[in-house]
Design an enzyme around this catalytic site. Structure first.
Site, PDB file in Angstrom:
ATOM      1  CB  ILE A   1      -9.947   6.763  -3.125  1.00 45.35           C
ATOM      2  CG1 ILE A   1      -9.819   5.487  -3.961  1.00 45.35           C
ATOM      3  CG2 ILE A   1      -9.436   7.988  -3.865  1.00 45.35           C
ATOM      4  CD1 ILE A   1     -10.713   5.492  -5.208  1.00 45.35           C
TER       5      ILE A   1
ATOM      6  CB  ILE B   1      -4.948  10.951  -3.368  1.00 48.61           C
ATOM      7  CG1 ILE B   1      -5.851  11.714  -4.340  1.00 48.61           C
ATOM      8  CG2 ILE B   1      -4.335   9.719  -4.028  1.00 48.61           C
ATOM      9  CD1 ILE B   1      -7.097  10.967  -4.786  1.00 48.61           C
ATOM     10  CE  LYS B   2      -6.163   5.548   3.555  1.00 47.62           C
ATOM     11  NZ  LYS B   2      -6.998   4.527   4.242  1.00 47.62           N
ATOM     12  CB  ILE B   3       0.391   8.520  -0.733  1.00 46.54           C
ATOM     13  CG1 ILE B   3      -0.272   9.113  -1.985  1.00 46.54           C
ATOM     14  CG2 ILE B   3       1.822   8.075  -1.040  1.00 46.54           C
ATOM     15  CD1 ILE B   3       0.432  10.348  -2.523  1.00 46.54           C
TER      16      ILE B   3
ATOM     17  CB  THR C   1     -12.099   3.566   1.129  1.00 45.82           C
ATOM     18  OG1 THR C   1     -11.196   4.225   0.237  1.00 45.82           O
ATOM     19  CG2 THR C   1     -13.419   4.320   1.156  1.00 45.82           C
TER      20      THR C   1
END
Length: 370
Positions: free
Chosen positions: A108, A139-141, A44
């Site tokens: 996300i 977790i998207k960084i 996403t």
């Protein structure tokens, strides 16, 4: 399941869907794609959630309930999106278990407004990890300069990460270094490295879009011959970086402790140019041990007419270098292009985030008790 998608999976490519919405979950559309279309993960981003929350009524009841509790717009967005991601993680739990956590992942992203703030990115990543509370979340960084130390710190806490918005080879090397540093710190912190997973999302089609504009402005036969070749060349060179880095002594020490490789993920694989084959960025980037996250339109196109013709990445680095060298000879600066793409990517996600904030604020205002 489509024989073509079966062939893609058999070639070692993990098929992830680049989309999520409440409707996909409640209609069992996502579960159907997992069961019948080889989908083994979901990604996403702010644009996807902005579209999901601006359409239909799927979020109205929860938004009204949150409005009744005087939830802020930021907390409302977090509640709506993390609920979707948590539920998607549950849909993919069996996939995660069967693959030992390699697949079955749902991503996300931290708010794009934090992309230049290391400490805020770390805090947001940890918060999202705790709220979703599922072992198969990523977790998207973003791979900004400020994002690199955040990646290390978050991995060091035992949190699995999807590094996003990677365009350049130098930045990709920095991403891998940040991951390895995070694993080393995680081991020192007593974490089980086998439970930490990561992907590095290398963006594809946007490279051709940006370079294509520059080639069009030249208008020569030589320039035209290079159109739509840079993105695949860039990705193939990224894979070479991956192979070289995860074959070294530093990696061997981590692997001995159970660490997982940070898999390359091909992102932005929907074709922007209608003159190109609509499965180009899937079929030309087939190689084992990678992820291809694609919008449903591209997924359906590949199921219908996509072709798997062996490994299209390994052993092609020299050919890829020649493409980028030709672009430099034409005066198209690789460094300038990737810098523009990173800034543009952040701007687009920030704009989508602003749209999301406006949409949710309007919904909250409408739902507030009178």
């Amino acid at each position: 399941m489509s024989d073509r998608l079966k062939a893609l999976a058999a070639a070692g490519v993990s098929v992830w869907l680049d989309d999520l919405s409440r409707d996909r979950l409640t209609s069992n559309n996502l579960a159907g794609l997992v069961a019948g279309s080889a989908v083994v993960g979901v990604t996403t981003n702010p644009t996807i959630f902005a579209a999901a929350l601006s359409q239909g009524t799927a979020y109205d009841a929860q938004t009204a309930e949150l409005a009744g509790r005087h939830s802020s717009v930021e907390d409302t967005i977090k509640a709506l999106t993390t609920d979707d991601v948590r539920n998607a993680c549950d849909v993919l739990t069996a996939t995660a278990t069967a693959s030992n956590g390699v697949d079955g992942r749902v991503s996300i992203e931290v708010a794009p407004t934090l992309a230049r703030d290391t400490d805020a990115t770390i805090a947001e990543a940890v918060d999202l990890w705790k709220i979703v509370d599922r072992p198969n979340v990523l977790i998207k960084i973003p791979a900004t300069v400020e994002g690199l130390p955040a990646i290390t710190s978050v991995i060091a806490e035992g949190i699995s990460v999807n590094v996003t918005l990677i365009f350049s080879l130098d930045r990709y090397r920095g991403v891998i270094d940040a991951y390895l540093s995070g694993l080393e710190q995680a081991a020192a912190n007593g974490h089980d490295l086998s439970r930490i997973h990561s992907v590095a999302s290398f963006f594809v089609s946007r490279v051709d879009t940006e370079i294509g504009k520059r080639l069009d402005s030249l208008g020569t036969d030589q320039a035209n011959a290079l159109k739509s070749r840079a993105a695949i060349a860039n990705a193939r060179l990224a894979y070479e970086v991956f192979e070289q880095t995860f074959a070294g002594e530093r990696w061997a020490e981590l692997a001995a402790q159970g660490a997982n490789k940070q898999r390359p993920l091909w992102a932005s694989t929907g074709v922007k140019d209608p003159a190109l084959p609509d499965t180009l960025y899937v079929s030309e980037l087939v190689t084992a041990g990678t992820v291809n996250t694609m919008p449903e339109k591209t997924l359906q196109a590949f199921a219908d007419h996509g072709e798997v013709s062996g490994d299209r990445v390994r052993g092609r680095a020299d050919e890829a270098r020649a493409v980028l060298a030709e672009l430099e000879r034409l005066g198209i600066s690789y460094d300038e292009v990737v810098t523009v793409l990173e800034e543009d990517g952040l701007d687009k996600f920030s704009a989508s985030w602003s749209d999301l904030v406006d949409t949710v604020q309007a919904a909250l205002d409408q739902a507030k008790p009178r």
